[in-house]
Design a protein around this motif. Structure first.
Motif, PDB file in Angstrom:
ATOM      1  N   SER A  85      10.861  -2.912   4.325  1.00 32.75           N
ATOM      2  CA  SER A  85      10.045  -3.050   3.121  1.00 32.75           C
ATOM      3  C   SER A  85       8.614  -3.417   3.529  1.00 32.75           C
ATOM      4  O   SER A  85       8.372  -4.454   4.130  1.00 32.75           O
ATOM      5  N   LEU A  86       7.681  -2.551   3.185  1.00 35.33           N
ATOM      6  CA  LEU A  86       6.316  -2.675   3.684  1.00 35.33           C
ATOM      7  C   LEU A  86       5.365  -3.384   2.726  1.00 35.33           C
ATOM      8  O   LEU A  86       4.201  -3.596   3.055  1.00 35.33           O
ATOM      9  N   ALA A  87       5.849  -3.717   1.524  1.00 36.37           N
ATOM     10  CA  ALA A  87       4.958  -4.252   0.485  1.00 36.37           C
ATOM     11  C   ALA A  87       4.078  -5.399   0.984  1.00 36.37           C
ATOM     12  O   ALA A  87       2.886  -5.424   0.716  1.00 36.37           O
ATOM     13  N   LYS A  88       4.684  -6.332   1.765  1.00 36.98           N
ATOM     14  CA  LYS A  88       3.916  -7.509   2.186  1.00 36.98           C
ATOM     15  C   LYS A  88       2.975  -7.205   3.332  1.00 36.98           C
ATOM     16  O   LYS A  88       2.043  -7.945   3.602  1.00 36.98           O
ATOM     17  N   PHE A  89       3.226  -6.107   4.032  1.00 37.90           N
ATOM     18  CA  PHE A  89       2.451  -5.832   5.250  1.00 37.90           C
ATOM     19  C   PHE A  89       1.407  -4.742   5.078  1.00 37.90           C
ATOM     20  O   PHE A  89       0.428  -4.691   5.837  1.00 37.90           O
ATOM     21  N   ILE A  90       1.574  -3.914   4.068  1.00 36.39           N
ATOM     22  CA  ILE A  90       0.743  -2.707   3.954  1.00 36.39           C
ATOM     23  C   ILE A  90      -0.763  -2.990   3.990  1.00 36.39           C
ATOM     24  O   ILE A  90      -1.515  -2.254   4.619  1.00 36.39           O
ATOM     25  N   ASP A  91      -1.194  -4.090   3.358  1.00 36.13           N
ATOM     26  CA  ASP A  91      -2.633  -4.400   3.363  1.00 36.13           C
ATOM     27  C   ASP A  91      -3.126  -4.862   4.727  1.00 36.13           C
ATOM     28  O   ASP A  91      -4.319  -4.845   4.991  1.00 36.13           O
ATOM     29  N   GLU A  92      -2.209  -5.283   5.584  1.00 35.67           N
ATOM     30  CA  GLU A  92      -2.607  -5.763   6.912  1.00 35.67           C
ATOM     31  C   GLU A  92      -2.440  -4.688   7.974  1.00 35.67           C
ATOM     32  O   GLU A  92      -2.798  -4.887   9.128  1.00 35.67           O
ATOM     33  N   HIS A  93      -1.856  -3.563   7.616  1.00 35.61           N
ATOM     34  CA  HIS A  93      -1.580  -2.527   8.614  1.00 35.61           C
ATOM     35  C   HIS A  93      -2.876  -1.990   9.219  1.00 35.61           C
ATOM     36  O   HIS A  93      -3.716  -1.451   8.501  1.00 35.61           O
ATOM     37  N   PRO A  94      -3.059  -2.115  10.549  1.00 42.67           N
ATOM     38  CA  PRO A  94      -4.298  -1.659  11.183  1.00 42.67           C
ATOM     39  C   PRO A  94      -4.528  -0.152  11.024  1.00 42.67           C
ATOM     40  O   PRO A  94      -5.654   0.315  11.088  1.00 42.67           O
ATOM     41  N   GLY A  95      -3.468   0.583  10.804  1.00 42.24           N
ATOM     42  CA  GLY A  95      -3.602   2.038  10.622  1.00 42.24           C
ATOM     43  C   GLY A  95      -3.871   2.440   9.168  1.00 42.24           C
ATOM     44  O   GLY A  95      -3.950   3.625   8.864  1.00 42.24           O
ATOM     45  N   GLY A  96      -4.008   1.442   8.298  1.00 47.25           N
ATOM     46  CA  GLY A  96      -4.320   1.733   6.893  1.00 47.25           C
ATOM     47  C   GLY A  96      -3.094   1.989   6.042  1.00 47.25           C
ATOM     48  O   GLY A  96      -1.979   2.136   6.560  1.00 47.25           O
TER      49      GLY A  96
ATOM     50  N   ASP B  58      12.218  10.440   6.716  1.00 45.82           N
ATOM     51  CA  ASP B  58      12.374   9.747   7.984  1.00 45.82           C
ATOM     52  C   ASP B  58      11.004   9.565   8.644  1.00 45.82           C
ATOM     53  O   ASP B  58      10.380  10.536   9.064  1.00 45.82           O
ATOM     54  N   ALA B  59      10.558   8.303   8.739  1.00 43.10           N
ATOM     55  CA  ALA B  59       9.224   8.022   9.286  1.00 43.10           C
ATOM     56  C   ALA B  59       9.254   7.734  10.783  1.00 43.10           C
ATOM     57  O   ALA B  59       8.240   7.367  11.368  1.00 43.10           O
TER      58      ALA B  59
ATOM     59  N   GLU C 106      -2.719   4.584   3.754  1.00 42.23           N
ATOM     60  CA  GLU C 106      -2.427   5.993   3.444  1.00 42.23           C
ATOM     61  C   GLU C 106      -1.346   6.587   4.337  1.00 42.23           C
ATOM     62  O   GLU C 106      -0.480   7.318   3.871  1.00 42.23           O
ATOM     63  N   VAL C 107      -1.421   6.262   5.646  1.00 41.69           N
ATOM     64  CA  VAL C 107      -0.422   6.816   6.563  1.00 41.69           C
ATOM     65  C   VAL C 107       0.977   6.322   6.221  1.00 41.69           C
ATOM     66  O   VAL C 107       1.954   7.059   6.368  1.00 41.69           O
ATOM     67  N   LEU C 108       1.060   5.086   5.746  1.00 41.33           N
ATOM     68  CA  LEU C 108       2.371   4.541   5.383  1.00 41.33           C
ATOM     69  C   LEU C 108       2.880   5.199   4.099  1.00 41.33           C
ATOM     70  O   LEU C 108       4.044   5.581   4.006  1.00 41.33           O
TER      71      LEU C 108
END
Ligand code: HEM
Length: 126
Positions: free
Chosen positions: A31-42, A53-54, A44-46
């Protein structure tokens, strides 16, 4: 500690929004909800990898060990077994739609040619 939740394909496809986002990597769901804003790759890619399958996208980037540790902390359950998701590159084979299009243009072309020949014959024989 080992309460394994099984995430179904339908559930995976329901969680595609930024504030409610699941990613499937190596058969496990995160679950990426808590991390998405901190993702260094932005973000959109997520968002582009939701509902499928990612794994490949994740591995292609060559994420660090630190990224893999973060990944562990986002784990929410295993993906349902037997639900085969199409790999992105397998969808690229363009033979299907292209061949269908060619076939349908032939089926229009033949009657139209016959009609044109008929009218040409009428025109010249009158
Ligand atoms: C739960 C999944 C993910 C986590 C925890 C994660 C975490 C991270 C972290 C910590 C970094 C910084 C570099 C590093 O330590 O490797 C990073 C960079 C990056 N990630 Fe992810 N990532 C995830 C999924 C993805 C996915 C699915 C993509 C899709 C393409 C992606 C694309 C990128 C890109 C392009 C960078 C490089 C950014 C840059 O250096 O400019 N990540 N990610």
């Amino acid at each position: 500690m080992s309460e394994e939740k099984i995430i179904t394909l339908a559930e995976l496809k329901e969680h595609t929004k930024k504030d409610n986002l699941y990613l499937l990597i190596h058969g496990k769901v995160y679950s990426l909800a808590k991390f998405i804003d901190e993702h260094p790759g932005g973000d959109e890619v997520l968002l582009a990898e939701t509902g499928k399958d990612a794994t490949e996208a994740f591995e292609d980037v060559g994420h660090s060990d630190e990224a893999r540790e973060i990944l562990q902390s986002l784990y929410i359950g295993d993906f349902e077994k037997g639900a085969e998701l199409p790999k992105p590159e397998k969808l690229k084979g363009a033979a299907g739609p292209a061949a269908a299009q060619a076939a349908s243009s032939i089926s229009y072309f033949l009657p139209l040619t016959a009609l044109a020949v008929y009218f040409a014959w009428r025109f010249y024989s009158s």
